[in-house]
Design a protein around this motif. Structure first.
Motif, short mmCIF file in Angstrom:
data_model
loop_
_atom_site.label_atom_id
_atom_site.label_comp_id
_atom_site.label_asym_id
_atom_site.label_seq_id
_atom_site.Cartn_x
_atom_site.Cartn_y
_atom_site.Cartn_z
N GLN A 1 0.83 -1.20 0.00
CA GLN A 1 0.00 0.00 0.00
C GLN A 1 0.87 1.25 0.00
O GLN A 1 1.86 1.33 0.73
CB GLN A 1 -0.94 -0.01 1.20
N ASN A 2 0.45 2.22 -0.83
CA ASN A 2 1.17 3.49 -0.97
C ASN A 2 2.61 3.33 -1.41
O ASN A 2 3.46 4.16 -1.12
CB ASN A 2 1.11 4.30 0.33
N VAL A 3 2.89 2.24 -2.08
CA VAL A 3 4.22 2.02 -2.64
C VAL A 3 4.09 2.15 -4.16
O VAL A 3 3.17 1.60 -4.76
CB VAL A 3 4.74 0.61 -2.28
N GLY A 4 5.00 2.89 -4.76
CA GLY A 4 5.00 3.02 -6.22
C GLY A 4 3.72 3.64 -6.75
O GLY A 4 3.14 3.14 -7.71
N VAL A 5 3.31 4.73 -6.13
CA VAL A 5 2.04 5.34 -6.54
C VAL A 5 2.19 6.03 -7.89
O VAL A 5 3.15 6.77 -8.11
CB VAL A 5 1.56 6.35 -5.48
N LEU A 6 1.26 5.76 -8.79
CA LEU A 6 1.23 6.43 -10.08
C LEU A 6 -0.12 7.15 -10.16
O LEU A 6 -1.17 6.51 -10.14
CB LEU A 6 1.35 5.40 -11.21
N SER A 7 -0.06 8.47 -10.21
CA SER A 7 -1.32 9.22 -10.19
C SER A 7 -2.05 9.05 -11.52
O SER A 7 -1.46 8.66 -12.52
CB SER A 7 -1.04 10.70 -9.94
N ARG A 8 -3.33 9.35 -11.48
CA ARG A 8 -4.17 9.23 -12.66
C ARG A 8 -3.60 10.07 -13.82
O ARG A 8 -3.51 9.60 -14.95
CB ARG A 8 -5.57 9.74 -12.28
N GLU A 9 -3.17 11.29 -13.49
CA GLU A 9 -2.66 12.19 -14.53
C GLU A 9 -1.38 11.62 -15.13
O GLU A 9 -1.21 11.57 -16.35
CB GLU A 9 -2.38 13.58 -13.96
N ASP A 10 -0.47 11.17 -14.24
CA ASP A 10 0.79 10.61 -14.72
C ASP A 10 0.54 9.38 -15.59
O ASP A 10 1.18 9.18 -16.61
CB ASP A 10 1.68 10.22 -13.54
N ALA A 11 -0.40 8.57 -15.14
CA ALA A 11 -0.68 7.33 -15.86
C ALA A 11 -1.11 7.65 -17.28
O ALA A 11 -0.65 7.02 -18.24
CB ALA A 11 -1.75 6.52 -15.14
N ILE A 12 -1.96 8.65 -17.42
CA ILE A 12 -2.44 9.01 -18.76
C ILE A 12 -1.31 9.66 -19.56
O ILE A 12 -1.10 9.33 -20.72
CB ILE A 12 -3.66 9.94 -18.66
N ALA A 13 -0.56 10.55 -18.89
CA ALA A 13 0.51 11.25 -19.60
C ALA A 13 1.59 10.29 -20.09
O ALA A 13 2.16 10.48 -21.16
CB ALA A 13 1.13 12.31 -18.68
N LEU A 14 1.86 9.25 -19.31
CA LEU A 14 2.91 8.31 -19.69
C LEU A 14 2.42 7.26 -20.67
O LEU A 14 3.20 6.47 -21.19
CB LEU A 14 3.47 7.62 -18.44
N TYR B 1 -11.24 -1.26 -11.48
CA TYR B 1 -10.24 -0.19 -11.50
C TYR B 1 -9.99 0.33 -10.09
O TYR B 1 -10.84 0.22 -9.21
CB TYR B 1 -10.61 0.94 -12.45
N GLY B 2 -8.78 0.83 -9.87
CA GLY B 2 -8.36 1.21 -8.53
C GLY B 2 -8.58 2.67 -8.23
O GLY B 2 -9.19 3.40 -9.02
N SER B 3 -8.09 3.11 -7.09
CA SER B 3 -8.27 4.52 -6.73
C SER B 3 -6.93 5.19 -6.39
O SER B 3 -6.75 6.36 -6.62
CB SER B 3 -9.22 4.63 -5.54
N VAL B 4 -6.00 4.43 -5.84
CA VAL B 4 -4.75 5.04 -5.38
C VAL B 4 -3.66 4.93 -6.45
O VAL B 4 -2.87 5.84 -6.65
CB VAL B 4 -4.27 4.37 -4.06
N GLY B 5 -3.62 3.80 -7.12
CA GLY B 5 -2.58 3.60 -8.13
C GLY B 5 -1.29 3.07 -7.53
O GLY B 5 -0.22 3.27 -8.08
N ASP B 6 -1.38 2.39 -6.38
CA ASP B 6 -0.18 1.82 -5.78
C ASP B 6 -0.06 0.34 -6.15
O ASP B 6 -0.88 -0.20 -6.90
CB ASP B 6 -0.19 2.02 -4.26
N VAL B 7 0.96 -0.29 -5.59
CA VAL B 7 1.19 -1.70 -5.91
C VAL B 7 0.01 -2.55 -5.49
O VAL B 7 -0.40 -3.48 -6.19
CB VAL B 7 2.49 -2.18 -5.22
N TYR B 8 -0.58 -2.19 -4.37
CA TYR B 8 -1.71 -2.98 -3.86
C TYR B 8 -2.90 -2.90 -4.82
O TYR B 8 -3.57 -3.90 -5.09
CB TYR B 8 -2.10 -2.47 -2.48
N ASP B 9 -3.17 -1.71 -5.36
CA ASP B 9 -4.27 -1.55 -6.31
C ASP B 9 -4.03 -2.39 -7.56
O ASP B 9 -4.94 -3.01 -8.10
CB ASP B 9 -4.44 -0.08 -6.71
N ARG B 10 -2.78 -2.38 -8.01
CA ARG B 10 -2.47 -3.17 -9.21
C ARG B 10 -2.66 -4.65 -8.93
O ARG B 10 -3.11 -5.40 -9.79
CB ARG B 10 -1.05 -2.86 -9.68
N TYR B 11 -2.33 -5.04 -7.70
CA TYR B 11 -2.54 -6.43 -7.29
C TYR B 11 -4.03 -6.76 -7.33
O TYR B 11 -4.45 -7.74 -7.95
CB TYR B 11 -1.94 -6.63 -5.89
N LEU B 12 -4.84 -5.91 -6.71
CA LEU B 12 -6.27 -6.19 -6.66
C LEU B 12 -6.89 -6.21 -8.05
O LEU B 12 -7.70 -7.07 -8.38
CB LEU B 12 -6.98 -5.13 -5.80
#
Lengths: 348, 401
Positions: free
Chosen positions: B211-224, B258-269
């Motif tokens: 949780q809260n590790v490697g957070v990728l924000s929504r904006e960054d995710a789209i930009a990248l 789809y997740g809300s935080v964008g951390d490793v845990y969200d990607r896992y779920l």
């Protein structure tokens, strides 16, 4: 001290060291078969019946492998490190009583190598030495991954030694003695310390996991992060020394928890059932006590294996947080609790 | 070199920072990824991924192979989900040819793609748990993948290099009893996922590590430009199966987690739920798969059945032409993307009317997702980097091509 005592001590030392070293292969077998059992595999099952001779084959392999000393290491410390680790691990076992006493030729032989007044302190000192082996290995290897492993382990073991020490202190306050033999005798007379000092038992158990560098606290050698941590540059017998030290540390840790909290070699309801109703005494009782001690230690050894193959690993800062912010305050409170028990006259 | 041989502590130092070279052969970099980390203690100050160790020039090879031959190369891209790579490439070619496949083929392709997704996610689950120290999960998931490989083998004849998809259809029809076996697999893979979830999802150590590790924000995710589970974990509800339905995905009832935080845990779920949704899709497809022809009725593109080749003149000629010369799609260029296990897997093919692609450009999901690692890694610790790599789920075969 006459010749009999000297011979008896030498025999005991030889037996204990021999048993410790030869338990390691059995333990590796248990670890491998146990992990296989947990992971829906078979594990080693080709060498000997049930694969029991696999550790022997591994041992032979370790002995005959080329002993590589990489050119970029600090030779003296690089060579000394595994020995330090190993010796510290074996040394700590000296003060653990594993039975009351055998009667040989009319004389009693207490089943402990070193029955000294400061036994528990000796144990802490000896196990504290173990960290030097790992730090030296990490530093002298001259490898960044080893270095990180050594750094992690020094921070980890020193931090957890505090909570380990505090958990032991509560037992010492409760028992009023530093002699392991006396602590066990008191537990045979009264109740096992795990009941009045349950929190201390948990703290000691967790700290023992951390002290032995076993998962979930195996950060110094976290394979997926640091390749092999402090022993990345080690091979053949030198690696095997670290390996043995880890397992002997597990045995010592289990023996420590058993001695301090689970009545050591005491049989369940020893006074009432075994000595009272069955009227056992002397050598037969001592053998039963040995078995009881082995069973208790064996349980904790299996717990070590079980936990390792079930849980994920902590991160370094989380490990520190758990140690400093949870375990140590809890252990301090527990020391107060043990003192209160003494004040109320519970230990009797 | 003489300096190397000198006995003494020697670390490359830049102020208080140490440069650590993680990979290309490191236990947790999943193949030949190399990361150059600058660390201050254990805190990562800069992270530079070095790729290319597995570069095999697939895009250039596509220009020298016939349209059909290139399928075998797609197996080796995301080698954890070869069937969906096959489908993605072939669908691009079919789009170029403006060719429709029969419904039976469409359904089989859906089953293949979803099984590939489950297979890839099972591998990800096992290895990323292993990276964080939970070794046992790895064996649980690999046992399931083994069953899946057996299913692949029964269908395609190969466990890994399937190359099963053909332009205008599939290599063979479904073997007898295979669909029932797939059904049985789906029934027993879900309890295994439940078991793994019981081990991890609410495990305190697992939560602390993810949780809260490697957070990728929504904006960054789209930009990248990341895609797939990594994008969805950052809270973007974008799945090509819903957004631009292909293979008739709009006929299936499934949901996009789809997740809300964008951390490793969200990607896992997100990935765990995707497996469950994929299982749902496979079940529906198994129920509805129609009888009928497997291949499109396009004699100049699809190979005729062997017995016809031996008996009918016209089929013999088609067979000869297709195998010696290949097919000739019209001039033009198309881009077709599917939602692969790692994200948007797209093929941009340009045809000059010849038997092979004039240019083939692959949009690999893993490559673009991997580029996000720099954004996530700064300020994290070394163990987090391992967790982040695991959660990005890069497959170097696809990254380097």
């Amino acid at each position: 001290m006459d010749l009999f005592d000297v011979v008896a001590t030498i025999v005991k030392v030889a037996l204990v060291v021999g048993i410790l070293i030869s338990t390691v292969p059995v333990l590796t077998w248990v670890e491998r078969r146990g992990s296989a059992f947990i992971q829906l595999r078979l594990g080693p099952n080709r060498v000997g019946p049930l694969g029991l001779l696999q550790p022997l084959a591994d041992g032979i392999k370790f002995l005959f492998k080329e002993d590589v000393i990489p050119p970029h290491v600090y030779k003296l410390f690089y060579v000394a490190a595994p020995a330090v680790s190993f010796i510290a691990a074996v040394l700590a076992f000296a003060v653990i009583p594993f039975g009351s006493a055998f009667v040989v030729d009319g004389r009693t032989v207490p089943l402990v190598i070193l029955d000294v007044d400061v036994g528990v302190l000796f144990l802490l000192a000896a196990s504290g030495m173990g960290v030097f082996g790992i730090i030296l290995a990490g530093w002298s290897s001259n490898n960044k991954y080893s270095m990180l492993g050594g750094l992690r382990s020094s921070a980890q073991m020193i931090s957890y030694e505090l909570s380990l020490g505090l958990a032991i202190v509560s037992v010492l306050i409760y028992a009023g003695t530093l002699r392991p033999v006396e602590i066990v005798q008191q537990q045979i007379g009264g109740t096992w310390n795990v009941f009045p000092l349950f929190i201390g038992f948990l703290i000691l158990l967790v700290s023992a996991f951390a002290e032995t560098n076993r998962l979930p606290f195996d950060l110094p050698e976290a394979e997926t992060e640091l390749v092999a941590g402090y022993h990345t540059e080690y091979s053949s017998m030198k690696f095997s020394m670290f390996f043995m030290a880890e397992y002997i540390n597990m045995i010592t840790g289990s023996a420590l928890v058993t001695t301090l909290f689970l009545g050591g070699y005491a049989l369940p309801f020893q006074r009432l059932v075994f000595e009272g109703w069955l009227g056992l005494e002397g050598n037969l009782l001592a053998v039963l006590e040995l078995l009881s001690f082995t069973a208790k230690v064996g349980f904790f050894l299996w717990l070590f294996v079980w936990v390792r193959w079930t849980l994920p690993r902590f991160r370094f800062d989380q490990l520190m947080r758990l140690g400093w912010k949870v375990l140590i305050p809890l252990a301090l409170v527990h020391v107060v609790w043990a003192s209160l028990l003494v004040m109320w006259g519970v230990p009797a | 070199m003489s300096e190397m041989l000198q006995s003494g502590p020697r670390v490359e130092r830049d102020g208080d920072r140490v440069v650590i070279n993680m990979g290309p052969s490191h236990p947790s970099t999943h193949g030949v990824l190399r990361l150059v980390l600058e660390v201050d203690g254990e805190v990562v100050r800069s992270c530079r991924p070095e790729i290319g160790y597995l570069h095999r020039g697939f895009e250039k090879i596509a220009e020298n192979k016939t349209w059909q031959q290139f399928v075998t190369w797609t197996d080796r891209m995301d080698y954890l989900a070869p069937l969906s790579n096959n489908v993605a490439y072939i669908m691009a070619v079919e789009k170029l040819l403006d060719l429709e496949v029969p419904p039976r083929c469409r359904y089989l392709r859906v089953i293949c793609c979803e099984l590939a997704r489950i297979s890839a996610h099972l591998l990800w689950l096992g290895t990323s748990a292993l990276d964080i120290g939970a070794a046992t999960v790895f064996f649980y998931t690999f046992q399931q993948r083994e069953i899946l490989y057996d299913l692949y083998e029964k269908l395609t004849g190969a466990r890994l290099t399937t190359s099963f998809v053909r332009i205008g259809g599939m290599a063979r029809d479904i073997p007898e009893g295979w669909l029932e076996e797939v059904g049985r697999f789906i029934d027993q893979v879900i309890p295994v996922i439940d078991e793994v979830e019981a081990l991890l999802t609410r495990n305190r150590i697992w939560l602390d590590r993810t949780q809260n590790v490697g957070v990728l924000s929504r904006e960054d995710a789209i930009a990248l430009g990341v895609s797939g589970p990594v994008l969805r974990a950052s809270g973007v509800e974008w799945d090509l199966r819903k957004a631009q339905p292909y293979l008739g995905y709009d006929e299936f009832d499934f949901e996009i987690p789809y997740g809300s935080v964008g951390d490793v845990y969200d990607r896992y779920l997100v990935r765990i739920y995707e497996m469950r949704e994929s299982a749902k899709i496979v079940r529906q497809a198994l129920e509805r798969i129609p009888d009928g022809p497997m291949n499109a009725d396009a004699p100049k593109i699809v190979l005729p059945p062997k017995e016809k080749v031996l008996t009918s003149m016209e089929d013999l000629i088609h067979h000869f032409i297709i195998l010696t010369e290949g097919i000739h799609p019209p001039k033009g260029e198309v881009y077709h993307a599917i939602e692969g296990a790692k994200g948007e897997l797209g093929f941009y093919v340009v045809s000059d009317g010849g038997p092979s692609a004039w240019r083939c450009r692959i949009r690999p999901a893993a490559f673009i997702n991997l580029a996000a690692i720099e954004r996530m890694a700064i300020g994290q610790m070394i163990p987090d980097i391992v967790a982040i790599i695991g959660s990005l789920d890069p497959v170097m075969g696809e990254v380097d091509r």
